[in-house]
Design an enzyme around this catalytic site. Sequence first.
Site, PDB file in Angstrom:
ATOM      1  CD  GLN A 132      -3.875   3.866   5.528  1.00 17.04           C
ATOM      2  OE1 GLN A 132      -4.173   3.614   4.538  1.00 17.04           O
ATOM      3  NE2 GLN A 132      -3.836   4.834   6.471  1.00 17.04           N
ATOM      4  CG  ASP A 141      -0.088   5.928  -0.785  1.00 13.08           C
ATOM      5  OD1 ASP A 141      -1.207   6.698  -1.087  1.00 13.08           O
ATOM      6  OD2 ASP A 141       0.204   4.762  -0.161  1.00 13.08           O
ATOM      7  CE  LYS A 199      -6.759   5.143   1.939  1.00 10.49           C
ATOM      8  NZ  LYS A 199      -5.271   4.968   2.709  1.00 10.49           N
TER       9      LYS A 199
END
Length: 295
Positions: free
Chosen positions: A97, A120, A53
Amino acid sequence: MSTVIDGKTLASKLRFSIKQAVSELKIEHNIVPGLAVVLVGQDPASHVYVKSKARQTVEVGMHSFEHRLPENTSENELVDIIEELNQKPEVNGILVQLPLPDQINSERIINTINVNKDVDGFHIENIGRLSSGSSSLVPCTPAGCLILLRHTIENLSGHHAIILGRSNIVGKPVGQLLLKENCTVTIAHSKTRDLPSVCQRADIVIAAVGVPELVKDNWVKPGATVIDVGINRITDSLGNKKLVGDVDYESVSQVAGAITPVPGGVGPMTIACLLQNTIIATCRQRQIRIPPAIE
Ligand code: GUN
């Protein structure tokens, strides 16, 4: 034999458009979007994802901020870090994460993220917005699945889609996105009775259960489109380690009309959609038009 849906190429095209959008923001508004990724602990797969990422964020011209924290980080320490990131104008997107270590309540952490920086799309307000059909930041893997489906099927309206798995990360949000496309949506899960025959009725199969090669050829209607979200590391009968999805690719590709491979299907689309969300979040925060390259 089915058409292989090439997520790697589609993701690379999307990243090209994102790069153009980033350069437009710089030229026209002197803005460089920034994405902060927070990783707690030592999970090897999470480390690989976070590295990827961060690399792709920089490759498209955005700023990347990485926060790697020890396994024993407390929930309150993590809340403090997120609140600091919420305040920083140079941070437009925040991603924590998952999974988080057991001592941390993930729901509290996700809902601490400023809803407008929640790239997200996991914040309770973004979930509500997606479910009620208003504009929101959309979870990245579901957004990637939708791009792959739109690329494969001209008009999704009226198609029967079955989603295997009811997670908050994939199953439920992809169901919402497909409802918005006027699909008939079935969400199946571990308690669904006679899963193979329920699956057999669908025009679209989205497999997101985390069970290696669960979906077999006799589960799939001939000509159906199959999107495999699974990423499972297994050791095959010859002792070789390999990556497989939730779909038995070899047999299902003989029956399906189109199918995503693992790797090279959904995976690359997820990060591209994360970068796209970071631009969308930046533009909303600064109240400027989203560059046409990614509209
Ligand atoms: N872990 C597995 N998938 C995801 C994802 O899409 N976002 C985050 N934050 N963590 C994950």
